[in-house]
Design a protein around this motif. Structure first.
Motif, PDB file in Angstrom:
ATOM      1  N   PRO A 191       0.799  -1.224   0.000  1.00 12.93           N
ATOM      2  CA  PRO A 191       0.000   0.000   0.000  1.00 12.93           C
ATOM      3  C   PRO A 191       0.835   1.279   0.000  1.00 12.93           C
ATOM      4  O   PRO A 191       1.934   1.296   0.551  1.00 12.93           O
TER       5      PRO A 191
ATOM      6  N   THR B 238     -12.881  -2.606   3.303  1.00 11.11           N
ATOM      7  CA  THR B 238     -11.856  -2.958   2.317  1.00 11.11           C
ATOM      8  C   THR B 238     -10.614  -2.091   2.543  1.00 11.11           C
ATOM      9  O   THR B 238     -10.656  -1.103   3.286  1.00 11.11           O
ATOM     10  N   ALA B 239      -9.537  -2.470   1.845  1.00 14.29           N
ATOM     11  CA  ALA B 239      -8.297  -1.695   1.950  1.00 14.29           C
ATOM     12  C   ALA B 239      -8.470  -0.297   1.360  1.00 14.29           C
ATOM     13  O   ALA B 239      -7.690   0.604   1.647  1.00 14.29           O
ATOM     14  N   LYS B 240      -9.488  -0.132   0.528  1.00 15.27           N
ATOM     15  CA  LYS B 240      -9.711   1.164  -0.096  1.00 15.27           C
ATOM     16  C   LYS B 240     -10.525   2.095   0.807  1.00 15.27           C
ATOM     17  O   LYS B 240     -10.259   3.286   0.880  1.00 15.27           O
TER      18      LYS B 240
ATOM     19  N   VAL C 115      -8.563   2.564   6.702  1.00 12.85           N
ATOM     20  CA  VAL C 115      -7.160   2.587   7.129  1.00 12.85           C
ATOM     21  C   VAL C 115      -7.188   2.278   8.624  1.00 12.85           C
ATOM     22  O   VAL C 115      -8.080   2.733   9.339  1.00 12.85           O
TER      23      VAL C 115
ATOM     24  N   ARG D  53      -1.767  -7.091  11.006  1.00 12.83           N
ATOM     25  CA  ARG D  53      -1.763  -7.585   9.612  1.00 12.83           C
ATOM     26  C   ARG D  53      -2.328  -9.000   9.550  1.00 12.83           C
ATOM     27  O   ARG D  53      -3.146  -9.327   8.691  1.00 12.83           O
TER      28      ARG D  53
ATOM     29  N   LEU E 134      -6.010  -8.980   9.914  1.00 14.19           N
ATOM     30  CA  LEU E 134      -6.674  -8.455   8.710  1.00 14.19           C
ATOM     31  C   LEU E 134      -6.716  -9.521   7.616  1.00 14.19           C
ATOM     32  O   LEU E 134      -7.729  -9.677   6.923  1.00 14.19           O
TER      33      LEU E 134
ATOM     34  N   GLU F 271      -6.971  -9.399   0.574  1.00 10.40           N
ATOM     35  CA  GLU F 271      -7.236  -7.960   0.725  1.00 10.40           C
ATOM     36  C   GLU F 271      -6.572  -7.413   1.995  1.00 10.40           C
ATOM     37  O   GLU F 271      -6.125  -6.266   2.044  1.00 10.40           O
TER      38      GLU F 271
ATOM     39  N   SER G 234      -3.374  -5.471   1.883  1.00 13.13           N
ATOM     40  CA  SER G 234      -3.316  -4.139   1.265  1.00 13.13           C
ATOM     41  C   SER G 234      -3.791  -3.012   2.168  1.00 13.13           C
ATOM     42  O   SER G 234      -3.667  -1.846   1.815  1.00 13.13           O
ATOM     43  N   PHE G 235      -4.373  -3.341   3.322  1.00 20.13           N
ATOM     44  CA  PHE G 235      -4.810  -2.273   4.236  1.00 20.13           C
ATOM     45  C   PHE G 235      -3.594  -1.490   4.709  1.00 20.13           C
ATOM     46  O   PHE G 235      -2.561  -2.081   5.027  1.00 20.13           O
ATOM     47  N   ARG G 236      -3.732  -0.180   4.800  1.00 16.87           N
ATOM     48  CA  ARG G 236      -2.656   0.602   5.411  1.00 16.87           C
ATOM     49  C   ARG G 236      -2.821   0.567   6.927  1.00 16.87           C
ATOM     50  O   ARG G 236      -3.927   0.761   7.438  1.00 16.87           O
TER      51      ARG G 236
END
Ligand code: PGA
Length: 253
Positions: A6, A161-163, A166, A194, A197, A204, A207-209
């Motif tokens: 990310p 989602t990762a989008k 955060v 992590r 998640l 997915e 990819s999370f910040r």
């Protein structure tokens, strides 16, 4: 499929600080960012709600995004003094912090409420920054990972989602105190986040910040931002002055 690493996010949380005159810090930050050239991270400032609309106008065309520090879970209605995520979106906010430990403590916010606020952010098209972190007593008892795990479980929903989300790990005892965990401790907690998640969201989850927050300053930013699974910072005190905040962003330059 291997998940993409990310893009880091350096977010400033101004808390209950600043007025219209603070726009000069925005201007100064913009000048520094322009001089720095290509920026490998996103930069966000979450000022008090009174400043959001003005700051959005002032940062148009710059590399600085503007966000909020809290929102209500409902879209509208009889909730005196509260602000809906849709209202934040309406004035140009892109992100909203939810579940900051100061709100969990000052306003008795529990993880269930934090989840509904994050869901409200998603409904409005905002990215939610969901904060978790243990108190000093919990740390001393050795229950850091247990506490964070429970906060994550309660604060995240299946549609996250990762989008649109955060995560920010902020040990409560490190906020505004000048104390920070060791990089080893940060690595341990971020790796645990992590793992949770990925267990919950599959690929997915990679990819999370996951931001670190709590007494981040220019002098410790390189070390903290260099820790594995640290994808940026949530910065309080040191985000108020452009020079300090830019000093932290510089960890990525
Ligand atoms: P601090 O605050 O950087 O002043 O410790 C961090 C935060 O509360 O987000």
């Amino acid at each position: 499929m291997a998940a993409k690493k990310p893009k880091p996010l350096v977010a400033g949380n101004w808390k209950m600080n600043g007025g219209k005159a603070s726009a000069r810090e925005l201007k100064s930050l913009d000048t520094k960012l322009k001089k720095a050239g290509r920026l490998p991270c996103e930069v966000l400032i979450c000022p008090p709600a009174t400043l959001i609309e003005g700051f959005v106008a002032k940062t148009r065309g710059t590399k600085i995004a503007i966000g909020a520090q809290d929102c209500h879970s409902r879209e509208n209605g009889a909730h005196t003094g509260d602000i809906a995520a849709e209202m934040l979106k309406d004035v140009g906010a892109k992100y909203v912090i939810v579940g900051h430990s100061e709100r969990r403590a000052d306003h008795d916010e529990d993880s269930k409420l934090v989840r509904t606020k994050a869901e409200a952010a998603h409904r409005a098209g905002l990215t939610a920054i969901v904060c978790v972190g243990e108190t000093e007593a919990e740390r001393d008892q050795g229950s850091t990972l247990k506490v964070i795990s429970a906060q994550l479980k309660g604060s995240l929903g299946d549609t996250f989602t990762a989008k649109n989300t955060v995560i920010a790990y902020e040990p409560v005892w490190a906020i505004g105190t000048g104390r920070t965990p060791t990089p080893q401790d940060v690595a341990k907690v971020h790796a645990a986040i992590r793992k949770r998640l990925i267990t919950r969201f599959g690929d997915e989850g990679a990819s999370f910040r996951i931001l670190y927050g709590g007494s981040v300053k220019p002098s410790n930013a390189v070390e903290l931002m260099g820790v594995e699974n640290v994808n940026g910072a949530l910065v309080g005190g040191a985000s108020l002055k452009a020079e300090d905040f830019f000093g932290i962003i510089s960890a990525y330059l």
